[in-house]
Design a protein around this motif. Sequence first.
Motif, short mmCIF file in Angstrom:
data_model
loop_
_atom_site.label_atom_id
_atom_site.label_comp_id
_atom_site.label_asym_id
_atom_site.label_seq_id
_atom_site.Cartn_x
_atom_site.Cartn_y
_atom_site.Cartn_z
N VAL A 1 0.84 -1.20 0.00
CA VAL A 1 0.00 0.00 0.00
C VAL A 1 0.87 1.26 0.00
O VAL A 1 0.57 2.25 -0.67
CB VAL A 1 -0.96 -0.02 1.20
CG1 VAL A 1 -1.66 1.31 1.37
CG2 VAL A 1 -2.00 -1.13 1.02
N ARG A 2 2.00 1.21 0.74
CA ARG A 2 2.88 2.38 0.78
C ARG A 2 3.51 2.66 -0.57
O ARG A 2 3.73 3.82 -0.94
CB ARG A 2 3.97 2.19 1.84
CG ARG A 2 3.49 2.40 3.26
CD ARG A 2 4.68 2.50 4.22
NE ARG A 2 5.39 1.23 4.30
CZ ARG A 2 5.14 0.29 5.20
NH1 ARG A 2 4.16 0.47 6.08
NH2 ARG A 2 5.83 -0.84 5.22
N THR A 3 3.83 1.61 -1.33
CA THR A 3 4.49 1.81 -2.62
C THR A 3 3.53 1.79 -3.80
O THR A 3 3.97 1.86 -4.95
CB THR A 3 5.55 0.71 -2.82
OG1 THR A 3 4.91 -0.57 -2.77
CG2 THR A 3 6.62 0.80 -1.76
N ASP B 1 14.34 6.25 -9.81
CA ASP B 1 13.32 7.25 -10.12
C ASP B 1 12.05 6.64 -10.69
O ASP B 1 11.00 7.29 -10.67
CB ASP B 1 13.88 8.28 -11.11
CG ASP B 1 15.03 9.09 -10.52
OD1 ASP B 1 15.08 9.17 -9.27
OD2 ASP B 1 15.88 9.60 -11.28
N ASN B 2 12.11 5.42 -11.20
CA ASN B 2 10.94 4.78 -11.80
C ASN B 2 10.12 4.10 -10.71
O ASN B 2 10.61 3.15 -10.08
CB ASN B 2 11.38 3.76 -12.85
CG ASN B 2 10.20 3.24 -13.66
OD1 ASN B 2 9.05 3.59 -13.39
ND2 ASN B 2 10.48 2.42 -14.65
N PRO B 3 8.88 4.55 -10.44
CA PRO B 3 8.10 3.91 -9.37
C PRO B 3 7.67 2.50 -9.70
O PRO B 3 7.28 1.74 -8.81
CB PRO B 3 6.89 4.85 -9.22
CG PRO B 3 6.76 5.52 -10.57
CD PRO B 3 8.16 5.66 -11.10
N LEU C 1 9.32 -3.19 -0.28
CA LEU C 1 9.29 -4.45 -1.00
C LEU C 1 10.45 -4.47 -1.99
O LEU C 1 10.65 -3.51 -2.75
CB LEU C 1 7.97 -4.62 -1.74
CG LEU C 1 6.71 -4.79 -0.89
CD1 LEU C 1 5.47 -4.90 -1.77
CD2 LEU C 1 6.82 -6.02 0.00
N ALA C 2 11.20 -5.55 -1.99
CA ALA C 2 12.30 -5.73 -2.94
C ALA C 2 11.92 -6.83 -3.91
O ALA C 2 11.45 -7.90 -3.51
CB ALA C 2 13.59 -6.09 -2.21
N SER C 3 12.10 -6.54 -5.20
CA SER C 3 11.71 -7.50 -6.23
C SER C 3 12.62 -8.72 -6.18
O SER C 3 13.82 -8.63 -5.95
CB SER C 3 11.78 -6.84 -7.61
OG SER C 3 11.46 -7.77 -8.62
N THR D 1 1.82 -3.34 -8.56
CA THR D 1 2.64 -4.01 -9.56
C THR D 1 2.76 -5.47 -9.19
O THR D 1 3.35 -5.81 -8.16
CB THR D 1 4.04 -3.38 -9.63
OG1 THR D 1 3.91 -1.98 -9.91
CG2 THR D 1 4.87 -4.04 -10.71
N PRO D 2 2.16 -6.37 -9.97
CA PRO D 2 2.24 -7.79 -9.60
C PRO D 2 3.65 -8.32 -9.76
O PRO D 2 4.46 -7.81 -10.55
CB PRO D 2 1.27 -8.45 -10.59
CG PRO D 2 1.23 -7.53 -11.77
CD PRO D 2 1.41 -6.14 -11.21
N GLY D 3 3.96 -9.34 -9.02
CA GLY D 3 5.28 -9.94 -9.09
C GLY D 3 5.63 -10.63 -7.79
O GLY D 3 4.77 -10.82 -6.91
#
Length: 366
Positions: free
Chosen positions: A220-222, A329-331, A249-251, A238-240
């Motif tokens: 929710v924060r991101t 910079d890319n959300p 969250l780290a991908s 963003t699903p993943g």
Amino acid sequence: MSSWAEERRATRAAEAEIQRQDANAVLERKLRAQSAAAEQRRADTTAAAKLAEQQRKARQARRAAMVASVADWLSANRVRLPIYLLALVSAGMAVPAMAGFGVGVYGNATGAPLPALSELGMWAFAFAVEVTRHRHPERPVWALQLGVWVFAGVGFALNVLHGWHRGADAAVVMGIVSVAGVIAHQLAVASPPRSAAERAAARIERKTLRKVARVRRAAVRTAVAELAADGTARLVFTPGRYTLDGRRLASVVAPDRLAADVLDEEIAAFFAEQDQAPRADDGPIVDAPILTLDRPGEQPKSTRKPRPPRAPKTRSIEDLRAAFAAAIDNPDVAINPKSAESIRKTLRCAPKYARQLRDEHKNPNQ
């Protein structure tokens, strides 16, 4: 004269025959009626016997069902029954004593309901704990348990005060008798012991729920807000696959997918260098006669042409710094700039460059 006598005799004989036939008909009807009555009686007797047998079997079935129900109840409540008997004994000893103590304290019948405070209060919370744990096992019961022990402490204190004028031993005995039932109920009925597997499963379930809640809060924060034309907004996620890194969250890149992507890139680069596209019908060359202008002895031996070395596909540190800044910079890119592993997986670079970019991000003045 003789003819008249004969006619008279014939008439009398005919009348006698008619009477005899009428008597036979009456007798036959009577016999048929008696036979029908006897048959009806036999049928009624048989039906009554069948009905009695059915009623007897129904009574036996009801008794067997009742006995089975009682046996099942006793089997299911073989722990509760002795505990409740203990509670009745405890209440039977404590309630009259506290009622008399209340009358003595207040000086009239106003103090008679004192057991409602000393005994009924803790039992009300004890039953609430049991019902909540059986009907709603997911709900917390710590507040109800706190009420049990608070009212049990009140009852214990009042009973100790009641027996104090008779000595310390009487005070302790009366206090223990007051709370013995509710303590046994909370230990054996409201909170029955569980196996090691059940406790382990419960711990895993609690940890899973807590981690899912933390991940959802971080998501929710991101999340990115999407505004509609009417001013309403909704969150877009963003699903993943992600892992928690503090409050972010780290991908997480799947190893199989990363290896497949790298392999695809290498194959595409190879065919680009060869300036040809892969064909589906390419296969091994089998031995076959070839028509040439030279004689077999004069044909030169075929040699494999050496492949020119492929230039390595590398990026300079400046390229990596630019890609790192663009990813931050890319959300839509989930990258953790404080984690070298997250940087390496996102930018697909060497570990030393990932550590260098992490250190430069932590200490930009160096």
